[in-house]
Scaffold this motif. Structure first.
Motif, PDB file in Angstrom:
ATOM      1  N   ASP A 106       0.413  -1.378   0.399  1.00 13.17           N
ATOM      2  CA  ASP A 106      -0.320   0.229  -0.014  1.00 13.17           C
ATOM      3  C   ASP A 106       0.856   1.195  -0.307  1.00 13.17           C
ATOM      4  N   ARG A 164     -11.883   6.800   5.608  1.00 13.71           N
ATOM      5  CA  ARG A 164     -11.467   6.414   4.449  1.00 13.71           C
ATOM      6  C   ARG A 164     -10.866   7.619   3.102  1.00 13.71           C
ATOM      7  N   HIS A 204     -11.013   1.363  -5.064  1.00 20.02           N
ATOM      8  CA  HIS A 204     -11.836   0.094  -4.789  1.00 20.02           C
ATOM      9  C   HIS A 204     -13.007  -0.188  -5.207  1.00 20.02           C
ATOM     10  N   MET A 247      -8.717  -3.293  -7.850  1.00 21.77           N
ATOM     11  CA  MET A 247      -8.946  -4.073  -6.465  1.00 21.77           C
ATOM     12  C   MET A 247     -10.041  -3.855  -6.320  1.00 21.77           C
ATOM     13  N   HIS A 283      -8.682  -7.822   0.480  1.00 20.77           N
ATOM     14  CA  HIS A 283      -8.448  -8.575   1.958  1.00 20.77           C
ATOM     15  C   HIS A 283      -9.840  -9.059   2.584  1.00 20.77           C
ATOM     16  N   GLU A 516      -9.206   3.412   7.577  1.00 23.28           N
ATOM     17  CA  GLU A 516      -9.393   2.765   8.060  1.00 23.28           C
ATOM     18  C   GLU A 516     -10.548   2.009   9.102  1.00 23.28           C
TER      19      GLU A 516
END
Ligand code: NOJ
Length: 763
Positions: A106, A164, A204, A247, A283, A516
């Motif tokens: 990251d 975020r 994302h 992602m 994740h 996050e």
């Protein structure tokens, strides 16, 4: 090392006589090379390529080496030095087909050198500054053996409760798209094959910023029109700029989790947008399909994800456990797995890893003796970018800039906090290498002026909150409480203030508060700090607030009571110097807000490009039955695009080259910007378009262009923009991009609200 991999592949090809001797040619022909490799892979080896493993978290290191050597892993993340990555690549090259792995991390706003967080980078409105942050990140991260970054994070955020919000670039599709494009190009450089390039994994995908109520990991429900108009453009911009990876988000979209969303990953991403890179889950999201309740067990979750088009499983367990059996049982076609494998191999090919698996890892003899060596940092670049990221929100009676000869009382829990300068996702950044405001002000004052420092308050006195924030950073508690009673700390700060000419209070959030999983129900500066500010105000001394935070805060009290407010976000390794440069007038602030600041949490969402309403609230003429909240003033406290300077700018009304535009023609807009103040400075001329009547309800305005201009005192410049049919296009009810004939308004200003307008027609 290069030889070793090539020889291995030739050896394999020699086992198949028809291919013998063809490998060097094949290596230059990507599709053929990948096809031949896939043909040779066992099902287990194929599944291995689809697994991305977190170093340190997913399996012990000894097992990792075995699994790599068995060809059971396609890539890893979270190991960040050449020395750590080399043995992992060695192990991967011991596998039967010697397929290299890639290394990801990251690297979101810097690697060893930390730049301002996303909101700060966006506040520069300067693509050169954004590109500098991206390029330096790529240079530093690739020099540590990394191939891919999980960035840029381009989720549009309109709900600042979402922690975020800090990582992204704000609320506006156009600005965020410009930054997305710039970041991808900066990370990836001229060619991904260059040793100093990083593959960008844009995230994302998709709509993560719209989680309901700003609560992290919550659902997203959204109309197609809104998606296409407001939330999807930045991902698209990153993909059009060539991002090699995507992602996939943690959230659901209209009832279907992104990780199992065939429409998202196949119809939209591949078929409509033509993406040909690799998709990577966030994740553990494939196993979360069970908790979402769309898969009954791990086997079904793996099937749903791979069939939806999710190539690689981050922190994988389920692909490893079930994919091979799913194929053997005929429940997942081999072609589906093959296609996912092609994407992963394609990314490795593009990264040059088949040509040289050690491209970014290099030779051991050339490893940096100390990864955190001062000489590896890019401090000047970080300072330049950070200075541009600071937004001056208030400056009454020109209290700023400060004299370097007076006495300054520097107070607040963030005045000397190294760790908080880094902001969230600070990659390989080291707290002790940051410059705090205290250090920088001391340095700037030298022995001409006097700095009295007192902490004044803890970030918060709420023990539960401290526990939560420290739990997030379990290896090293970050929020360290001063054990003295709050009153005693305030008294010390007040005593400092009464001796000073001016108070500088560094207040806001600790970095973990904007991270996050750090959603908030209030946007207030925590109570402990508010009490400090109130006590400082009572001293009657000029009060300058230096805000550090990762989301818009509610600044009603501050606006009414502070003499100056400087929004600094979390400004990185050189943040202290950058802030001191602005406070002392060595740099004239030029940042503009990339996100609106609501007056209260109840006003959320507050964003400038709201759809037109049948009963809009009209400032100064509210009436009943208009769209408003009746207990407080409506509209943002600080609007999108807003930010002051130490100088003053005047902007003329826009002149249009024509009043009526035919398709295929263009229209020139020109304004004159003049620096009518006494200092050199920069500002951002912003051009918005308002579509006055269309087949669907359109936003009241939309940013379409901007230009950052620097002028000497007294200097003026004509600034031109060109508009054509493409700038007038929007998604209609059938989701076609059209420009409809009719009236439009051009609005030009130095923020999104104080604008001057001109009308024109599209014929
Ligand atoms: C989860 C986060 O949502 C994502 O942004 C990050 O890239 C991955 N973890 C990997 O660290």
């Amino acid at each position: 090392m290069k030889q070793r991999c090539l020889l291995g592949l030739i050896a394999v090809s020699m086992a198949v006589p028809a291919l013998a001797g063809k490998m060097p040619i094949v290596l230059d022909d990507k599709p053929a090379f990948i096809e031949r490799l896939v043909e040779r892979m066992t099902l287990q080896e194929k599944v291995g390529q689809l697994r991305l493993i977190s170093i340190g978290a997913d399996m012990p290191r000894e097992r990792l080496a075995e699994e790599l050597a068995a060809g059971n892993i396609g890539g890893t993340f979270n190991s960040v030095t050449r020395r750590d990555n080399r043995p992992l690549q060695d192990a991967a090259l011991r596998s039967r087909l010697q397929i290299p792995i890639f290394f990801a991390y990251d690297v979101v706003h810097g690697h060893r050198t930390i730049f301002p967080i996303g909101l700060g980078l966006a506040s520069t409105w300067d693509m050169q500054a954004v590109a500098t942050a991206g390029r330096v990140s790529a240079i530093e991260a690739s020099a540590d053996g990394l191939d891919m970054t999980f960035a840029p994070m381009v989720d549009i955020a309109r709900d600042p409760r979402w922690g975020r919000t800090s990582e992204g670039f704000g609320e506006d599709p156009y600005l965020v798209s410009e930054i997305a494009r710039t970041m991808v190009q900066a990370y990836q450089g001229e060619s991904l094959r260059e040793p100093d390039s990083l593959m960008a994994s844009v995230k994302h995908f998709a709509l993560y910023g719209a989680v309901e109520g700003g609560r992290d990991y919550n659902v997203v429900d959204m109309s197609s029109l809104r998606m296409h108009q407001d939330y999807l453009p930045p991902y698209r911009a990153a993909i059009d700029a060539g991002a090699g990876a995507v992602m996939v988000a943690l959230n659901t979209i209209n009832g279907v989790p992104a990780s199992a969303n065939r429409w998202l990953l196949r119809d939209l991403l591949r078929d409509d947008w033509g993406f040909s890179g690799v998709t990577i889950s966030d994740h553990g999201t494939i196993s979360e399909l069970l908790r979402h309740g769309v898969a009954a067990d791990g086997r079904e979750a793996a099937k749903l994800a791979i069939e939806a088009g999710l190539d690689m499983s981050m922190a994988d367990s389920l692909y490893g456990q079930h994919l091979a059996e799913l194929v053997q049982a005929g429940d997942v076609p081999m072609q589906v797995v093959d296609q996912a494998v092609r994407e992963v191999l394609g990314a490795k090919y593009d990264l040059g890893l088949f040509h040289d698996p050690y491209r970014r890892i290099g030779q051991a003899s050339e490893d940096p003796p100390e990864v955190n060596a001062e000489s590896r940092l890019h401090r000047q670049a970080a300072r330049d970018v950070a200075r541009q990221s600071l937004v001056l929100l208030e400056n009454r009676n020109a209290v700023l800039p400060l004299e370097k000869t007076g006495t300054v009382a520097l107070v607040g829990p963030l005045a000397d906090s190294h760790i908080d300068m880094l902001g969230s996702w600070s990659a390989g950044g080291v707290a002790t290498q940051t410059v705090t405001l205290r250090q920088a002000m001391q340095h700037a004052l030298g022995d001409q002026g006097r700095l009295i420092h007192a902490r004044g308050a803890n970030i918060t006195d709420d023990a539960q909150m401290v526990e939560y924030l420290n739990f997030l950073n379990w290896d090293n508690p970050e929020v360290v409480q001063d054990p003295r009673p709050a009153d005693e700390m305030i008294a010390e700060a007040v005593a400092a203030a009464v001796q000073a000419d001016v108070i500088v209070a560094a207040v806001g959030e600790s970095r973990g508060m904007s991270h996050e999983s750090s959603s908030r129900t209030t946007l207030q500066i925590p109570a402990s700090q508010q009490a400090l500010l109130r006590a400082l105000k009572e001293t009657g001394k000029p009060l300058v607030l230096v805000l550090m935070n990762g989301r818009p805060l509610n600044l009603g009290w501050a606006q009414a009571n502070a003499d100056a407010i400087l929004e600094t976000w979390f400004s990185g390794t050189e943040g202290g110097h950058a802030i001191a440069d602005v406070l002392f007038g060595d740099y004239n602030p030029s940042g503009k807000l990339p996100i609106s600041f609501p007056r209260s949490v109840g006003q959320i969402p507050t964003y400038y490009n709201h759809p037109r309403l049948g009963r809009p609230f009209v400032e100064g003429n509210p009436g009943n039955y208009t769209s408003q909240y009746f207990e407080e003033k409506n509209g943002p406290l600080y609007p999108f695009g807003y930010g002051l300077s130490y100088t003053k700018f005047s902007l003329s009304a826009p002149q249009l080259s024509r009043a009526s535009l035919a398709r295929g023609e263009s229209l020139d807009v020109s304004v004159t910007l003049k620096n009518v103040g006494e200092h050199e400075g920069a500002t951002v001329v912003q051009l918005y378009i308002s579509d006055l009547s269309a087949s669907v309800v359109r936003p009241v305005k939309q940013l379409k262009a901007f230009r950052k201009i620097r002028l000497a005192a007294g200097e003026q410049r004509q600034v031109g923009f060109r508009i054509d049919e493409n700038d007038l296009k929007f998604f209609n009810a059938q989701l076609q991009q059209v420009a409809e004939a009719g009236a439009f308004e051009v609005q030009v200003g130095l923020d999104s609200q104080a604008v001057q307008t001109q009308r024109f027609e599209l014929r």
